[in-house]
Design a protein around this motif. Sequence first.
Motif, PDB file in Angstrom:
ATOM      1  N   VAL A  86       0.828  -1.213   0.000  1.00 32.11           N
ATOM      2  CA  VAL A  86       0.000   0.000   0.000  1.00 32.11           C
ATOM      3  C   VAL A  86       0.863   1.265   0.000  1.00 32.11           C
ATOM      4  N   ASP A  87       1.896   1.323   0.848  1.00 32.43           N
ATOM      5  CA  ASP A  87       2.713   2.546   0.921  1.00 32.43           C
ATOM      6  C   ASP A  87       3.393   2.841  -0.411  1.00 32.43           C
ATOM      7  N   GLU A 135      -8.675  -6.109   1.066  1.00 33.63           N
ATOM      8  CA  GLU A 135      -8.625  -4.642   1.013  1.00 33.63           C
ATOM      9  C   GLU A 135      -9.562  -4.072  -0.045  1.00 33.63           C
ATOM     10  N   ASN A 188      -4.614 -10.063   5.913  1.00 34.43           N
ATOM     11  CA  ASN A 188      -3.153  -9.878   5.998  1.00 34.43           C
ATOM     12  C   ASN A 188      -2.445 -11.175   6.372  1.00 34.43           C
ATOM     13  N   GLU A 197       9.310  -4.837   4.238  1.00 31.76           N
ATOM     14  CA  GLU A 197       8.671  -3.527   4.081  1.00 31.76           C
ATOM     15  C   GLU A 197       7.300  -3.559   4.735  1.00 31.76           C
ATOM     16  N   LYS A 198       6.782  -4.766   5.024  1.00 32.36           N
ATOM     17  CA  LYS A 198       5.448  -4.916   5.618  1.00 32.36           C
ATOM     18  C   LYS A 198       5.594  -4.940   7.144  1.00 32.36           C
ATOM     19  N   LEU A 199       4.469  -4.704   7.845  1.00 31.60           N
ATOM     20  CA  LEU A 199       4.551  -4.411   9.282  1.00 31.60           C
ATOM     21  C   LEU A 199       5.372  -5.431  10.083  1.00 31.60           C
ATOM     22  N   LEU A 202       9.107  -5.958   9.112  1.00 30.16           N
ATOM     23  CA  LEU A 202       9.843  -4.700   9.330  1.00 30.16           C
ATOM     24  C   LEU A 202      10.150  -4.513  10.816  1.00 30.16           C
ATOM     25  N   MET A 203       9.162  -4.825  11.659  1.00 30.95           N
ATOM     26  CA  MET A 203       9.371  -4.657  13.103  1.00 30.95           C
ATOM     27  C   MET A 203      10.451  -5.622  13.599  1.00 30.95           C
ATOM     28  N   VAL A 215       5.423   3.155  14.126  1.00 26.89           N
ATOM     29  CA  VAL A 215       3.989   2.823  14.179  1.00 26.89           C
ATOM     30  C   VAL A 215       3.225   4.017  13.602  1.00 26.89           C
ATOM     31  N   TYR A 216       2.434   3.766  12.554  1.00 28.49           N
ATOM     32  CA  TYR A 216       1.704   4.852  11.901  1.00 28.49           C
ATOM     33  C   TYR A 216       0.562   5.332  12.796  1.00 28.49           C
ATOM     34  N   ASN A 258      -2.551  -2.776  15.386  1.00 27.83           N
ATOM     35  CA  ASN A 258      -1.121  -2.817  15.050  1.00 27.83           C
ATOM     36  C   ASN A 258      -0.219  -2.723  16.278  1.00 27.83           C
ATOM     37  N   HIS A 293      -5.477   5.979   5.451  1.00 27.15           N
ATOM     38  CA  HIS A 293      -5.244   4.703   6.146  1.00 27.15           C
ATOM     39  C   HIS A 293      -6.556   4.003   6.511  1.00 27.15           C
ATOM     40  N   TYR A 350      10.197   6.702   5.047  1.00 28.50           N
ATOM     41  CA  TYR A 350      10.243   7.039   6.472  1.00 28.50           C
ATOM     42  C   TYR A 350      10.953   8.346   6.799  1.00 28.50           C
TER      43      TYR A 350
HETATM   44  P1  TYD Z   1       1.155  -3.546   5.892  1.00 27.69           P
HETATM   45  O1  TYD Z   1       1.975  -4.667   6.412  1.00 27.69           O
HETATM   46  O2  TYD Z   1       1.788  -2.570   4.947  1.00 27.69           O
HETATM   47  O3  TYD Z   1      -0.164  -4.192   5.252  1.00 27.69           O
HETATM   48  P2  TYD Z   1      -1.548  -3.467   4.755  1.00 27.69           P
HETATM   49  O4  TYD Z   1      -1.338  -2.012   4.655  1.00 27.69           O
HETATM   50  O5  TYD Z   1      -1.730  -4.111   3.422  1.00 27.69           O
HETATM   51  O6  TYD Z   1      -2.574  -3.865   5.776  1.00 27.69           O
HETATM   52  O7  TYD Z   1       0.602  -2.730   7.129  1.00 27.69           O
HETATM   53  C1  TYD Z   1      -0.152  -3.368   8.140  1.00 27.69           C
HETATM   54  C2  TYD Z   1      -0.592  -2.299   9.111  1.00 27.69           C
HETATM   55  O8  TYD Z   1       0.574  -1.794   9.765  1.00 27.69           O
HETATM   56  C3  TYD Z   1      -1.256  -1.113   8.436  1.00 27.69           C
HETATM   57  O9  TYD Z   1      -2.313  -0.639   9.272  1.00 27.69           O
HETATM   58  C4  TYD Z   1      -0.146  -0.076   8.360  1.00 27.69           C
HETATM   59  C5  TYD Z   1       0.701  -0.378   9.583  1.00 27.69           C
HETATM   60  N1  TYD Z   1       2.148  -0.059   9.457  1.00 27.69           N
HETATM   61  C6  TYD Z   1       2.780   0.714  10.448  1.00 27.69           C
HETATM   62  O10 TYD Z   1       2.145   1.147  11.429  1.00 27.69           O
HETATM   63  N2  TYD Z   1       4.117   0.980  10.299  1.00 27.69           N
HETATM   64  C7  TYD Z   1       4.835   0.558   9.226  1.00 27.69           C
HETATM   65  O11 TYD Z   1       6.063   0.861   9.130  1.00 27.69           O
HETATM   66  C8  TYD Z   1       4.176  -0.259   8.232  1.00 27.69           C
HETATM   67  C9  TYD Z   1       4.932  -0.771   7.042  1.00 27.69           C
HETATM   68  C10 TYD Z   1       2.824  -0.547   8.404  1.00 27.69           C
END
Ligand code: TYD
Length: 353
Positions: A86-87, A135, A188, A197-199, A202-203, A215-216, A258, A293, A350
């Motif tokens: 998505v990003d 989605e 997910n 690159e996904k949550l 990446l964590m 955390v967004y 999240n 979002h 970022y």
């Molecule tokens: P993501 O893994 O990109 O999957 P999707 O957007 O397809 O659900 O993100 C999962 C959730 O995590 C989404 O709500 C966005 C959040 N997120 C963060 O908070 N920080 C991050 O660095 C990323 C990549 C995602």
Amino acid sequence: MSLLITGGAGFIGSNFVHDWLATSDETLVNLDALTYAGNLGNLVDLRGDPRHVFVHGDVCDRALLDRLLNEHRPRAVLHFAAESHVDRSILGPGAFIKTNIEGTFTLLEATRQYWSGLQGDERSAFRFLHVSTDEVYGSLGPGAPAFTESHPFEPNSPYSASKAASDHLVRAWHHTYAMPVLTTNCSNNYGPYHFPEKLIPLMIVNALAGKPLPVYGDGMQVRDWLYVRDHCSAIRAVLAGGRIGETYNVGGWNEKPNIEIVHTVCALLDELRPHAEGSYKRLIRHVADRPGHDRRYAIDARKIERELGWRPAETFDSGIRKTVQWYLANAAWVTDVQSGSYRDWVAANYAAR
Ligand code: TYD
Ligand code: NAD
């Protein structure tokens, strides 16, 4: 007998290849463009295995698709290939329109021509299975019921809009041309070979590197997490017994915000790889939210359970533990995928947050 799969060097596709070949001797012809998300390192243990035929190429390449279909004469096409983040779709939607919409159209047309030439049992057994996402349904309010297959499409990101468009094409090719299609809309995924690159990955990789855990927004967005091998078993079930023209929602009955996911990852790392400076939670940083979002996704997976008897095998606790253990055991894989282009992406996404 063989299957043509697209995108089989990516996260879910490569797990599917491993999952399939663990129990079947049917050949997989794996077409993948090896974008930043595709990685032959995910398939390295299959080198020399005659049941896996890797083809480097693009789903938008009609001549290549025609050649592969005529040469290998698959009994099914499984379409995983997509731009999936998505990003990235927010920063550059063009590739999503190209691969997810034009690529699906090109694959449908090539497959239609091939399928039209089949006769008798070969024709009636043939299937085109399209791998899609929850989605496409948009975002749910806090108390709203989970997405069923009849929920309206309300995609909100360039990624989800391009996947919704591809789902519509697949549906239309069934209604107009009677193509024997099946579609899965899954929540997910997480697990081995997930690009960092996904949550979740990446964590894990940021924590191990002592980097911030971004955390967004407030971190209270909810996703419905499914272990990737459970998604693979759902795809196998739909391929084997799904009703032609139907869509099947796939999910883990596992909604979590999240921030809870990030805390769980930190707690597992505290247990399995404790750090002298204390809990990995110290690295959590709330950063600027993702534009548009989606607040909540949740899948109602009763149809696939009722019709095909599918249920996930992993709980979230067992799946996330396996996942963290996999990343700890596969540091070389992580280093390999963190190439120059990965570092460029991290800087682009970022730096300004
Ligand atoms: P993501 O893994 O990109 O999957 P999707 O957007 O397809 O659900 O993100 C999962 C959730 O995590 C989404 O709500 C966005 C959040 N997120 C963060 O908070 N920080 C991050 O660095 C990323 C990549 C995602
Ligand atoms: P991914 O980004 O990890 O992998 C995508 C793969 O497709 C890569 O190997 C890439 O090289 C390949 N690819 C991209 N463009 C291509 C093109 N033009 N031609 C050929 N190959 C190309 O994605 P993923 O997470 O494995 O997702 C696979 C599928 O599952 C996608 O269709 C996605 O929409 C869907 N899906 C993903 C999730 C999830 O949580 N990851 C959930 C539900 C559905």
